[in-house]
Motif scaffolding. Sequence first.
Motif, mmCIF file in Angstrom:
data_model
loop_
_atom_site.group_PDB
_atom_site.id
_atom_site.type_symbol
_atom_site.label_atom_id
_atom_site.label_comp_id
_atom_site.label_asym_id
_atom_site.label_seq_id
_atom_site.Cartn_x
_atom_site.Cartn_y
_atom_site.Cartn_z
ATOM 1 N N GLU A 1 0.746 -1.323 0.031
ATOM 2 C CA GLU A 1 -0.076 -0.020 0.213
ATOM 3 C C GLU A 1 0.900 1.347 -0.128
ATOM 4 O O GLU A 1 0.429 2.320 -0.573
ATOM 5 C CB GLU A 1 -0.908 0.052 1.071
ATOM 6 N N ARG A 2 1.827 1.125 0.646
ATOM 7 C CA ARG A 2 2.924 2.345 0.623
ATOM 8 C C ARG A 2 3.598 2.421 -0.704
ATOM 9 O O ARG A 2 3.743 3.643 -1.341
ATOM 10 C CB ARG A 2 4.046 2.157 1.626
ATOM 11 N N LYS A 3 3.860 1.448 -1.549
ATOM 12 C CA LYS A 3 4.177 1.367 -3.123
ATOM 13 C C LYS A 3 3.098 2.281 -4.053
ATOM 14 O O LYS A 3 3.462 3.058 -4.719
ATOM 15 C CB LYS A 3 4.613 0.160 -3.708
ATOM 16 N N ASP A 4 1.792 2.034 -3.515
ATOM 17 C CA ASP A 4 0.686 2.642 -4.283
ATOM 18 C C ASP A 4 -0.150 3.475 -3.335
ATOM 19 O O ASP A 4 -1.141 2.984 -2.819
ATOM 20 C CB ASP A 4 -0.016 1.478 -4.881
ATOM 21 N N PRO A 5 0.088 4.772 -3.543
ATOM 22 C CA PRO A 5 -0.682 5.692 -2.133
ATOM 23 C C PRO A 5 -2.199 5.649 -2.445
ATOM 24 O O PRO A 5 -3.093 5.758 -1.453
ATOM 25 C CB PRO A 5 -0.076 6.928 -2.510
ATOM 26 N N TYR A 6 -2.588 5.237 -3.666
ATOM 27 C CA TYR A 6 -4.042 5.254 -3.989
ATOM 28 C C TYR A 6 -4.768 4.175 -3.231
ATOM 29 O O TYR A 6 -5.972 4.126 -3.134
ATOM 30 C CB TYR A 6 -4.269 5.329 -5.426
ATOM 31 N N THR A 7 -3.874 3.073 -2.715
ATOM 32 C CA THR A 7 -4.665 2.068 -2.238
ATOM 33 C C THR A 7 -4.212 2.047 -0.562
ATOM 34 O O THR A 7 -4.555 1.040 -0.164
ATOM 35 C CB THR A 7 -4.047 0.625 -2.635
ATOM 36 N N PHE A 8 -4.044 2.883 0.092
ATOM 37 C CA PHE A 8 -3.626 3.225 1.391
ATOM 38 C C PHE A 8 -4.780 2.710 2.426
ATOM 39 O O PHE A 8 -6.022 3.469 1.880
ATOM 40 C CB PHE A 8 -3.209 4.735 1.830
ATOM 41 N N GLN A 9 -4.715 1.855 3.283
ATOM 42 C CA GLN A 9 -5.610 1.444 4.036
ATOM 43 C C GLN A 9 -6.989 0.618 3.209
ATOM 44 O O GLN A 9 -7.863 0.188 3.780
ATOM 45 C CB GLN A 9 -6.663 2.548 4.813
ATOM 46 N N HIS A 10 -6.532 0.038 1.879
ATOM 47 C CA HIS A 10 -7.532 -0.657 1.226
ATOM 48 C C HIS A 10 -7.888 -1.932 1.957
ATOM 49 O O HIS A 10 -8.964 -2.238 1.903
ATOM 50 C CB HIS A 10 -6.889 -0.825 -0.436
ATOM 51 N N SER A 11 -6.954 -2.779 2.355
ATOM 52 C CA SER A 11 -7.184 -3.962 2.988
ATOM 53 C C SER A 11 -7.811 -3.914 4.217
ATOM 54 O O SER A 11 -8.914 -4.585 4.405
ATOM 55 C CB SER A 11 -5.709 -4.724 3.323
ATOM 56 N N ALA A 12 -7.620 -2.957 4.777
ATOM 57 C CA ALA A 12 -8.556 -2.566 6.259
ATOM 58 C C ALA A 12 -9.750 -2.453 5.816
ATOM 59 O O ALA A 12 -10.940 -2.757 6.559
ATOM 60 C CB ALA A 12 -8.006 -1.630 6.990
#
Length: 301
Positions: free
Chosen positions: A128-139
């Motif tokens: 998620e750090r590699k792709d800031p658009y997916t930050f906290q996506h899994s949570a």
Amino acid sequence: MRGLSILRKGSLETVNNDSTSLSLLGRGSGIEMMKQSVLKDTIFILYPSDDADVQEFFYILNGEVETELDGEKIELGSGDFFSANNLESTVQFIAKTDVNFLSVSTAPVFHYLSSVINALRKIGEAVERKDPYTFQHSARVAHYAVKTALNMKLRKERMDNLFIASILHDIGKVNIPEEVLKKPSKLTEEEFALVKKHPGDGAAMIRETAYADLADIVEQHHERINGSGYPFGLKDEDILLEAKIIGVADTFDAMTEDRAYRKAFSPEYAMDELKRLAGIQYDEEVVNAFEKVLYQEGKLT
């Protein structure tokens, strides 16, 4: 032999701190079996659970412990047994000697302490750090998935597994180059082939751990009931229900968050798309349960 597991003088994983050692001996069907070692003079506590169905069992292999109930001191030793179910208040024990006991729990005690799970979570966080658009996506996916499962009245042990698998569902993306994850234009066939490997790569990581039974859920979360998904093109009943739930939650979250190649869609638009494809790509029962979650949370009105 198929169906038989043998573990010689070891454990699946051990977690240590200054005064206790907890070893996972086995897990499955919502049950964890552990061996715990407690040093002399250590205090340990049983806590009431929010879930009245949670049960914990403890068998003392060797050593002595003491507790106090209703003003009476009770000493327990080798061969004694105690259990907890629907506790009204905390119960405190003190180890009078070094103690070893076996414990069985219907709650997922060990995975909260597991260094393996923490390491896998860190991989997900790195993705998620590699792709800031997916930050906290899994949570967010885990949140939606568990709420959907509650609406579908899944058994507790399946919900526990669903939660962990949801948190870990994208760890295989660690093998995808950053420029592919962040690409603002359409992926080439070769790039999309890399993306399609991530469910299998994530499952392979999990199969090397004590949580191997979660691997199929992670591997199947991009399968679709009409066979149009990946990596295997599975259909309907061949796809685990947990994977179907993650698939719906994952799609909704991806659609309603900004991406490098587009702006976020509204919750209404995303839900309409899921309903349009219900019975085609997505399980209709799952989509209906998921829609209830969105109404319950005020994301749809």
